[in-house]
Motif scaffolding. Sequence first.
Motif, PDB file in Angstrom:
ATOM      1  N   GLY A 110       0.820  -1.203   0.000  1.00 25.25           N
ATOM      2  CA  GLY A 110       0.000   0.000   0.000  1.00 25.25           C
ATOM      3  C   GLY A 110       0.852   1.251   0.000  1.00 25.25           C
ATOM      4  O   GLY A 110       2.074   1.193  -0.135  1.00 25.25           O
ATOM      5  N   TYR A 111       0.191   2.390   0.189  1.00 20.92           N
ATOM      6  CA  TYR A 111       0.866   3.683   0.089  1.00 20.92           C
ATOM      7  C   TYR A 111       1.429   4.185   1.412  1.00 20.92           C
ATOM      8  O   TYR A 111       1.967   5.289   1.471  1.00 20.92           O
ATOM      9  N   GLY A 112       1.304   3.415   2.468  1.00 22.72           N
ATOM     10  CA  GLY A 112       1.838   3.836   3.754  1.00 22.72           C
ATOM     11  C   GLY A 112       0.872   4.739   4.509  1.00 22.72           C
ATOM     12  O   GLY A 112      -0.201   5.086   4.020  1.00 22.72           O
ATOM     13  N   GLY A 113       1.284   5.138   5.706  1.00 18.63           N
ATOM     14  CA  GLY A 113       0.390   5.875   6.587  1.00 18.63           C
ATOM     15  C   GLY A 113       0.669   7.354   6.709  1.00 18.63           C
ATOM     16  O   GLY A 113       0.041   8.026   7.540  1.00 18.63           O
ATOM     17  N   LEU A 114       1.586   7.898   5.913  1.00 22.78           N
ATOM     18  CA  LEU A 114       1.972   9.297   6.069  1.00 22.78           C
ATOM     19  C   LEU A 114       1.449  10.145   4.924  1.00 22.78           C
ATOM     20  O   LEU A 114       1.464   9.723   3.765  1.00 22.78           O
ATOM     21  N   MET A 115       1.008  11.347   5.270  1.00 20.11           N
ATOM     22  CA  MET A 115       0.610  12.334   4.260  1.00 20.11           C
ATOM     23  C   MET A 115       0.818  13.713   4.849  1.00 20.11           C
ATOM     24  O   MET A 115       0.944  13.890   6.072  1.00 20.11           O
ATOM     25  N   SER A 116       0.855  14.729   3.989  1.00 16.20           N
ATOM     26  CA  SER A 116       0.921  16.116   4.433  1.00 16.20           C
ATOM     27  C   SER A 116      -0.150  16.900   3.698  1.00 16.20           C
ATOM     28  O   SER A 116      -0.513  16.558   2.564  1.00 16.20           O
ATOM     29  N   VAL A 154      -0.254  14.060  14.548  1.00 16.48           N
ATOM     30  CA  VAL A 154      -0.197  15.192  13.628  1.00 16.48           C
ATOM     31  C   VAL A 154       0.807  16.208  14.145  1.00 16.48           C
ATOM     32  O   VAL A 154       0.932  16.408  15.359  1.00 16.48           O
ATOM     33  N   CYS A 155       1.536  16.854  13.221  1.00 16.24           N
ATOM     34  CA  CYS A 155       2.469  17.894  13.649  1.00 16.24           C
ATOM     35  C   CYS A 155       2.581  18.988  12.593  1.00 16.24           C
ATOM     36  O   CYS A 155       2.384  18.736  11.395  1.00 16.24           O
ATOM     37  N   PRO A 156       2.909  20.231  13.031  1.00 18.67           N
ATOM     38  CA  PRO A 156       3.212  21.318  12.096  1.00 18.67           C
ATOM     39  C   PRO A 156       4.663  21.155  11.634  1.00 18.67           C
ATOM     40  O   PRO A 156       5.569  21.824  12.137  1.00 18.67           O
ATOM     41  N   LEU A 215       2.597  23.771   6.446  1.00 16.66           N
ATOM     42  CA  LEU A 215       2.329  22.368   6.127  1.00 16.66           C
ATOM     43  C   LEU A 215       2.011  21.588   7.399  1.00 16.66           C
ATOM     44  O   LEU A 215       2.655  21.761   8.435  1.00 16.66           O
ATOM     45  N   ILE A 216       1.011  20.734   7.309  1.00 15.85           N
ATOM     46  CA  ILE A 216       0.616  19.883   8.427  1.00 15.85           C
ATOM     47  C   ILE A 216       0.820  18.428   8.024  1.00 15.85           C
ATOM     48  O   ILE A 216       0.284  17.983   7.009  1.00 15.85           O
ATOM     49  N   ARG A 217       1.619  17.713   8.811  1.00 15.87           N
ATOM     50  CA  ARG A 217       1.915  16.312   8.498  1.00 15.87           C
ATOM     51  C   ARG A 217       1.042  15.399   9.350  1.00 15.87           C
ATOM     52  O   ARG A 217       0.873  15.622  10.545  1.00 15.87           O
ATOM     53  N   ILE A 218       0.508  14.366   8.699  1.00 15.58           N
ATOM     54  CA  ILE A 218      -0.416  13.439   9.354  1.00 15.58           C
ATOM     55  C   ILE A 218       0.135  12.025   9.249  1.00 15.58           C
ATOM     56  O   ILE A 218       0.391  11.528   8.155  1.00 15.58           O
ATOM     57  N   ALA A 219       0.330  11.391  10.394  1.00 16.13           N
ATOM     58  CA  ALA A 219       0.722   9.984  10.434  1.00 16.13           C
ATOM     59  C   ALA A 219      -0.472   9.196  10.960  1.00 16.13           C
ATOM     60  O   ALA A 219      -0.844   9.306  12.135  1.00 16.13           O
ATOM     61  N   VAL A 220      -1.100   8.423  10.089  1.00 17.82           N
ATOM     62  CA  VAL A 220      -2.346   7.735  10.426  1.00 17.82           C
ATOM     63  C   VAL A 220      -2.061   6.514  11.300  1.00 17.82           C
ATOM     64  O   VAL A 220      -1.111   5.761  11.069  1.00 17.82           O
ATOM     65  N   GLY A 221      -2.928   6.333  12.311  1.00 17.01           N
ATOM     66  CA  GLY A 221      -2.804   5.204  13.219  1.00 17.01           C
ATOM     67  C   GLY A 221      -3.861   4.134  12.966  1.00 17.01           C
ATOM     68  O   GLY A 221      -4.344   3.974  11.844  1.00 17.01           O
TER      69      GLY A 221
END
Length: 288
Positions: free
Chosen positions: A189-195, A226-228, A250-256
């Motif tokens: 899959g595409y992994g759990g990270l996005m911004s 989530v982090c800035p 930019l806001i980075r999102i690491a999905v759990g």
Amino acid sequence: GVEFFGKGDDLDLRLLERLMQQRKDAKWSALMTEAPSNPLLQCPDLEKLRELADKHDFCLVVDDTIGNFLNIDLIDSGLADAVCTSLTKLVSGRGDAMAGSIILNPNTEKGRWMQQDMMKDTDVGGGLHESDARAMVHNSADFPQRNDKINETAEQLADFLNDHPDVEKVWYPKFCAPLYAEYLKTNGGYGGLMSIHLDSHMCQRTFYDVLDVAKGPSLGTNFTLVCPYTLLAHYHELDFAMSYDVSPNLIRIAVGLEDFDTLRDKFDEALKTCELYPKLSSSGGYAK
């Protein structure tokens, strides 16, 4: 010396080739890259880099922490001589152990050479602390199942945000890294990270503050984090970050491991809360 190509795109690839042609007598040791990158989730042309590595006799080292070795194939494909992974992240998931791995590729000449060299010292750097080793064994037991869940939920969330009228841009391999799909394993899959970057009529700070998920600078935890990113990593060098298209907001999102419906509702509520003024339509009026 060290040469830095911060975007890893086609232009950087051409500049790298030109540099190597100009310095024909130079001896290059290694090229290090990510697949995909953090935080813009770009993916370099690894096949072309493999060709350059063979031509100029250097090692190609790839950090696959964001993509991870269950999703993308860098070893059997022979693309990388070495694959580095932060096991602290998704492989552990709990954020309570410090560990990393280097896989040396038996399918490449440089990979085999590094394997032979490492056999001379089987305790490089002292190895893992016992407590970290025990935690990694325990935490990683369900890594494949967690990876599948996070892949599925992250793609659903990325689709939701990409279609949302108040989100200006989503950086996620599915949307911004076409080469990533070429390295996918059969069930990868595409992994759990996005911004993401919100539209100009939205307050990024309010969105971040009211979004009801955990906040912090890491990634790969079993809970969404989530982090800035830019303000945390490049606060004193924002011009440098912007020169590589990394926005200060930019806001980075690491999905759990939360269910998609839960995350969708939380992101939707935060987006509803942070509107500064009505969005203007392309014709100049207010969008309905």
